[in-house]
Design an enzyme around this catalytic site. Sequence first.
Site, PDB file in Angstrom:
ATOM      1  N   ASP A  18       0.876  -1.078  -0.141  1.00  0.00           N
ATOM      2  CA  ASP A  18      -0.007   0.230   0.060  1.00  0.00           C
ATOM      3  C   ASP A  18       0.719   1.349  -0.042  1.00  0.00           C
ATOM      4  O   ASP A  18       1.922   1.141   0.265  1.00  0.00           O
ATOM      5  CB  ASP A  18      -0.994   0.029   1.315  1.00  0.00           C
ATOM      6  CG  ASP A  18      -1.653   1.294   1.448  1.00  0.00           C
ATOM      7  OD1 ASP A  18      -2.353   1.583   0.644  1.00  0.00           O
ATOM      8  OD2 ASP A  18      -1.415   1.835   2.532  1.00  0.00           O
ATOM      9  N   ASP A  20       0.086   5.241   0.811  1.00  0.00           N
ATOM     10  CA  ASP A  20      -0.244   6.319   2.003  1.00  0.00           C
ATOM     11  C   ASP A  20      -0.188   5.620   3.205  1.00  0.00           C
ATOM     12  O   ASP A  20      -1.199   4.517   3.419  1.00  0.00           O
ATOM     13  CB  ASP A  20      -1.358   7.109   1.565  1.00  0.00           C
ATOM     14  CG  ASP A  20      -0.998   8.468   2.390  1.00  0.00           C
ATOM     15  OD1 ASP A  20      -0.066   8.685   2.879  1.00  0.00           O
ATOM     16  OD2 ASP A  20      -1.989   9.366   2.274  1.00  0.00           O
TER      17      ASP A  20
HETATM   18 MG   LIG Z   1      -2.604   3.232   3.434  1.00  0.00          MG
END
Ligand SMILES: [Mg+2]
Length: 336
Positions: A18, A20
């Site tokens: 992932d 952010d």
């Molecule tokens: Mg995230």
Amino acid sequence: MATDGDTLAATYDVMLFDLDGTVYHGPEPIPGVAEVIRGLRDAGTAVRFVTNNASRAPGDVAESLRGMDIDADAAEVSTSAQAAAKVLSERLPRGAKVVIIGAPALENEVAAVGLEPVRAAENAAAVVQGHWAETGWKHLAEGCLAIRAGALWVACNVDATLPTERGLLPGNGSMVAALKAATGAEPVVAGKPEAPLFHTATQSANASKPLAIGDRLDTDIAGAVTAGVDSLLVFTGVSTPADLLAAKTTERPTYLAADLEALDQPADDLVPGPQKGWQVDVGEHTLRASAKGSKDPYELLRALCHEAWQSGLTAVKPQDDVAAAALAALGLTPTA
Ligand SMILES: [Mg+2]
């Protein structure tokens, strides 16, 4: 799952990161991430950067990662726009017209799988909807007409909000909600927490043993569970230790750790379960934690998860100062 002693990184053939909250916070890389990713490359482990944001092209995402000193190539970026295009290509004949409600990056992905991106509803076989800051009523209107006429509807993702430096703004899920209200229909979802994005990212690396890594239980971990992929939850982003203790079965990770440095640790050590260094007892209303030689808060958290998930209790009472300090480090408020 791991065989004895292998590091977490060595147990899998592709790492699905992932972005952010896992790799960076807005414009800042999370400390240590660049080294971790370099180490994976040196060991020959494939890396994929997996994002629900359908508005940025893979090349732009890779460029912004390189701007943070993180090695990244466009081919290593997997977007929900690509996953949505894959879903469309599996269900439509070549050359079928697809109404685009989204950015040029989404339009390019749809064209790349042999479908015809269009902006008007007439004769459209499908509608695909991804985040785009320019989306307006006219775009939604074309989608509405096509969906009401029976077109397949695919949403890149359904995140209600989009985090920005100014605060939370309407995400693609909010624009999808507008079309749900107008059509009574439900879209097929390509991005997290649904499975397609994990599958396209894994296939793009020619890999077969993916590990999904993220900071959110309701998207990264829930998506991994849906896709049947093992997962690592890190605490550099949104979800907290308290969230994890209360997690439903569909949002429980295979492994948990403070941050990505855990990829170098033995996989077995990162699995929630009883720990040698900590004792957790199940009381009537609370879990009771005592130190048995460890001070590591994340070891305690693994032991607490094991008991919390079985008992349904999430309140914890420390039995000594070491346990109290570990609970404080995890941000868990001790029960008196
Ligand atoms: Mg995230």
